[in-house]
Design a protein around this motif. Structure first.
Motif, short mmCIF file in Angstrom:
data_model
loop_
_atom_site.label_atom_id
_atom_site.label_comp_id
_atom_site.label_asym_id
_atom_site.label_seq_id
_atom_site.Cartn_x
_atom_site.Cartn_y
_atom_site.Cartn_z
N GLU A 1 0.82 -1.22 0.00
CA GLU A 1 0.00 0.00 0.00
C GLU A 1 0.85 1.27 0.00
OE1 GLU A 1 -0.66 -2.62 1.75
OE2 GLU A 1 -2.74 -3.16 1.32
N SER A 2 2.04 1.19 0.62
CA SER A 2 2.79 2.42 0.80
C SER A 2 4.07 2.49 -0.04
CB SER A 2 3.17 2.58 2.28
OG SER A 2 3.92 1.46 2.69
N ASP A 3 4.51 1.39 -0.63
CA ASP A 3 5.77 1.48 -1.37
C ASP A 3 5.55 2.08 -2.76
OD1 ASP A 3 4.77 -0.53 -2.95
OD2 ASP A 3 6.18 -2.05 -2.30
N ALA A 4 6.65 2.45 -3.39
CA ALA A 4 6.55 3.18 -4.66
C ALA A 4 5.85 2.35 -5.73
CB ALA A 4 7.95 3.59 -5.13
N GLN A 5 6.19 1.06 -5.82
CA GLN A 5 5.56 0.22 -6.86
C GLN A 5 4.05 0.15 -6.64
OE1 GLN A 5 7.25 -3.72 -7.58
NE2 GLN A 5 5.33 -4.39 -8.50
N GLY A 6 3.64 -0.06 -5.41
CA GLY A 6 2.21 -0.14 -5.10
C GLY A 6 1.52 1.18 -5.43
N ARG A 7 2.18 2.31 -5.07
CA ARG A 7 1.57 3.60 -5.38
C ARG A 7 1.39 3.78 -6.89
NH1 ARG A 7 5.35 6.01 -1.92
NH2 ARG A 7 5.98 7.49 -3.54
N LEU A 8 2.39 3.36 -7.66
CA LEU A 8 2.29 3.47 -9.13
C LEU A 8 1.15 2.59 -9.65
CD1 LEU A 8 6.10 3.39 -10.03
CD2 LEU A 8 4.53 5.30 -10.49
N GLU A 9 1.04 1.39 -9.13
CA GLU A 9 -0.02 0.48 -9.62
C GLU A 9 -1.40 1.06 -9.33
OE1 GLU A 9 0.46 -3.63 -8.36
OE2 GLU A 9 2.63 -3.51 -8.67
N ARG A 10 -1.56 1.61 -8.11
CA ARG A 10 -2.88 2.12 -7.76
C ARG A 10 -3.20 3.42 -8.51
NH1 ARG A 10 -2.43 3.16 -2.65
NH2 ARG A 10 -0.29 2.40 -2.66
N ALA A 11 -2.16 4.25 -8.71
CA ALA A 11 -2.38 5.48 -9.48
C ALA A 11 -2.76 5.15 -10.92
CB ALA A 11 -1.12 6.35 -9.44
N ALA A 12 -2.07 4.17 -11.50
CA ALA A 12 -2.35 3.79 -12.89
C ALA A 12 -3.77 3.26 -13.02
CB ALA A 12 -1.34 2.74 -13.35
N LEU A 13 -4.16 2.37 -12.10
CA LEU A 13 -5.49 1.79 -12.18
C LEU A 13 -6.55 2.89 -12.12
CD1 LEU A 13 -7.26 -0.72 -12.29
CD2 LEU A 13 -7.15 -0.85 -9.80
N GLU A 14 -6.37 3.80 -11.18
CA GLU A 14 -7.31 4.91 -11.01
C GLU A 14 -7.41 5.74 -12.30
OE1 GLU A 14 -8.17 5.65 -7.50
OE2 GLU A 14 -9.64 7.17 -8.12
N LEU A 15 -6.26 6.05 -12.89
CA LEU A 15 -6.28 6.87 -14.12
C LEU A 15 -6.88 6.09 -15.29
CD1 LEU A 15 -2.79 8.55 -13.66
CD2 LEU A 15 -4.98 9.78 -13.87
N PHE A 16 -6.55 4.82 -15.40
CA PHE A 16 -7.12 4.01 -16.49
C PHE A 16 -8.65 3.96 -16.35
CE2 PHE A 16 -3.03 1.17 -16.76
CZ PHE A 16 -2.33 2.24 -17.28
N GLU A 17 -9.12 3.87 -15.12
CA GLU A 17 -10.57 3.80 -14.89
C GLU A 17 -11.24 5.12 -15.26
OE1 GLU A 17 -11.13 0.75 -11.08
OE2 GLU A 17 -10.62 2.85 -10.73
N THR A 18 -10.62 6.24 -14.87
CA THR A 18 -11.33 7.50 -15.02
C THR A 18 -11.16 8.11 -16.40
OG1 THR A 18 -9.45 8.58 -13.95
CG2 THR A 18 -11.36 8.11 -12.57
N GLN A 19 -9.96 8.00 -16.99
CA GLN A 19 -9.77 8.66 -18.28
C GLN A 19 -9.40 7.69 -19.39
OE1 GLN A 19 -6.75 11.48 -17.06
NE2 GLN A 19 -5.13 10.25 -17.93
N GLY A 20 -9.30 6.40 -19.09
CA GLY A 20 -8.99 5.41 -20.12
C GLY A 20 -7.50 5.14 -20.21
N PHE A 21 -7.17 3.93 -20.65
CA PHE A 21 -5.77 3.50 -20.76
C PHE A 21 -5.02 4.34 -21.80
CE2 PHE A 21 -2.76 0.79 -23.16
CZ PHE A 21 -1.83 0.55 -22.16
N ARG B 1 -5.51 7.30 -23.00
CA ARG B 1 -5.30 8.73 -22.73
C ARG B 1 -4.43 9.00 -21.51
NH1 ARG B 1 -11.26 10.70 -24.14
NH2 ARG B 1 -11.50 8.63 -23.25
N THR B 2 -3.97 7.95 -20.87
CA THR B 2 -3.12 8.13 -19.68
C THR B 2 -1.65 8.01 -20.08
OG1 THR B 2 -4.83 7.20 -18.26
CG2 THR B 2 -2.58 7.18 -17.40
N SER B 3 -0.83 8.94 -19.60
CA SER B 3 0.61 8.87 -19.91
C SER B 3 1.37 8.37 -18.68
CB SER B 3 1.13 10.25 -20.31
OG SER B 3 1.12 11.10 -19.18
N VAL B 4 2.58 7.88 -18.95
CA VAL B 4 3.45 7.44 -17.85
C VAL B 4 3.73 8.61 -16.91
CG1 VAL B 4 5.81 6.69 -17.33
CG2 VAL B 4 4.46 5.47 -19.07
#
Lengths: 193, 193
Positions: free
Chosen positions: B5-25, B27-30
Motif C-alpha cells: 500500500e505504501s511502497d513506490a511500486q504499489g503507489r504506481l499500480e494504484r495510481a495507474a489503475l485509477e487513471l485508467f478507470e477515469t480517463q482510459g488507458f 489517454r493516460t501517460s506514464v
C-alpha cells in the motif's frame, strides 16, 4: 468449393508463409504477398483484414467448432460435446507440412504469437457461449473449455509430427491421459499379515 | 519488505489503475501515473518497462510459482506439484478489491488484454520448464501445465468474488470438479432378472 491449393485465399496464405520465412514477417508487405500470389493488393483485403491475419484463416476453425458443438447430442456431457466437435476439426486444417512451417514462423514473430493467443482466446469465448446455450453455467462452461483446449493442444501437437494417425484418435488418447493424470495414484494394497 | 500500500511500486499500480478507470488507458501517460503517485517519470521505469506493464506486477507470480514447484516433494505427481505451488499463490496477490477493478480495466482495453494473455503464456512456459527439470517429458509437461492453469483460472475467478474462502481451498475444489468432469457417467447398473 475450390481446392485450397488453387483458390485465391490459399495462394495468399502460401505466398505469405513463404515470404515470412525467407525475408521475415516485418519486412514483408501486403503488396508483396498479393503480388507473389498473382493478385492485386486490394484483393488481399477481401480475405484478410491485415497482414498478421493471413496465417490465421479467418474464423473457419471457430465457426466449425461452434457448429460442431451445436450439432452434438444434447445428452452428451459438456466435455464430451466439445471433444466430439474437436474430433472433426481436422477437416478445416491446412496440410500438415504447411502447418509445421506456419508454427515455426509464428513462434519466431512476437506479433504473430500474440495474434495466435488472441485467436485462441476468441475461440475459447465462442465455445464457452456454445456450452452456455446448452444450459451449462458460465463458470463451469469456461472451465470445461479451458480443459478441452489443453486436450486439443496435446493432440494437435502430436498430429503435426505423426503422419500416421488422425486427430480424432489423438483427442481420445489425450482425454484418456488426462483422466490418468487427475486420478490419484492407488496406494499399495495392504498385505494381510 | 514495505507494505504494498505504501511502497513506490504499489503507489504506481494504484495510481495507474485509477487513471485508467477515469480517463482510459490510451489517454493516460506514464508521466501522469508517476505524478499521481508522487514520483518522477523516470522512477516509473525503475519498476516497469512500459505503461502496459504497470498492471502486471513484473514477474512476481511467475517467480513465486516456479520456486514453489522446485520446493515440492519430488515424489508428488507433476499435477500435484503444480497444484501445491498454486495453493500458495495467494501470498503474491494484490488486495481483492484492487484485482476486481484491475480485471475490469483489462477486459475493456485490447492492449491490456493482449498483455494479460502473453503474461499467462510466459508463466505457462516457465512452469513447463520447471516440470521438465523434474524429469517430465516436454509434451506431457506442457499438457499438465495447461490443465493446471484451467484449474487455477476456475479457482481464481471464484476467489475474486468470494471473500470467505482461500485460494488453496478453491484449487482443491476445482481439481475435484475436474476429476468429476472427466469421469464418464456410470451406466445404470444391470438389474439381474
Amino acid at each position: 468449393m475450390p481446392r485450397w491449393e488453387s483458390d485465391a485465399q490459399g495462394r495468399l496464405e502460401r505466398a505469405a508463409l513463404e515470404l515470412f520465412e525467407t525475408q521475415g514477417f516485418e519486412r514483408t508487405s501486403v503488396a508483396q504477398i498479393a503480388g507473389a500470389a498473382g493478385l492485386k493488393e486490394r484483393s488481399f483485403y477481401r480475405y484478410f483484414p491485415d497482414k498478421r491475419e493471413v496465417l490465421f484463416a479467418g474464423d473457419e476453425l471457430e465457426a466449425h467448432l461452434v457448429a460442431g458443438v451445436e450439432a452434438t447430442d444434447p445428452d452428451l456431457t459438456p466435455l464430451e460435446a466439445l471433444l466430439t466437435a474437436l474430433r472433426t476439426a481436422e477437416e478445416t486444417f491446412r496440410p500438415r507440412e504447411f502447418l509445421l512451417r506456419r508454427a515455426k514462423v509464428i513462434a519466431a514473430n512476437p506479433a504473430l504469437a500474440e495474434r495466435d493467443l488472441i485467436k485462441l482466446a476468441d475461440i475459447a469465448d465462442a465455445l464457452a457461449r456454445a456450452l452456455e446455450r446448452r444450459g451449462v453455467e458460465p463458470g463451469r462452461a469456461r472451465f470445461i473449455v479451458d480443459v478441452v483446449l489443453a486436450i486439443h493442444r496435446r493432440a494437435a501437437s502430436r498430429w503435426l509430427t505423426d503422419p500416421d494417425t488422425t486427430l480424432s484418435r489423438l483427442i481420445t488418447r489425450a482425454a484418456d491421459e488426462l483422466r490418468e493424470e487427475v486420478t490419484p495414484p492407488t496406494p499399495p494394497a495392504d498385505v494381510a499379515p
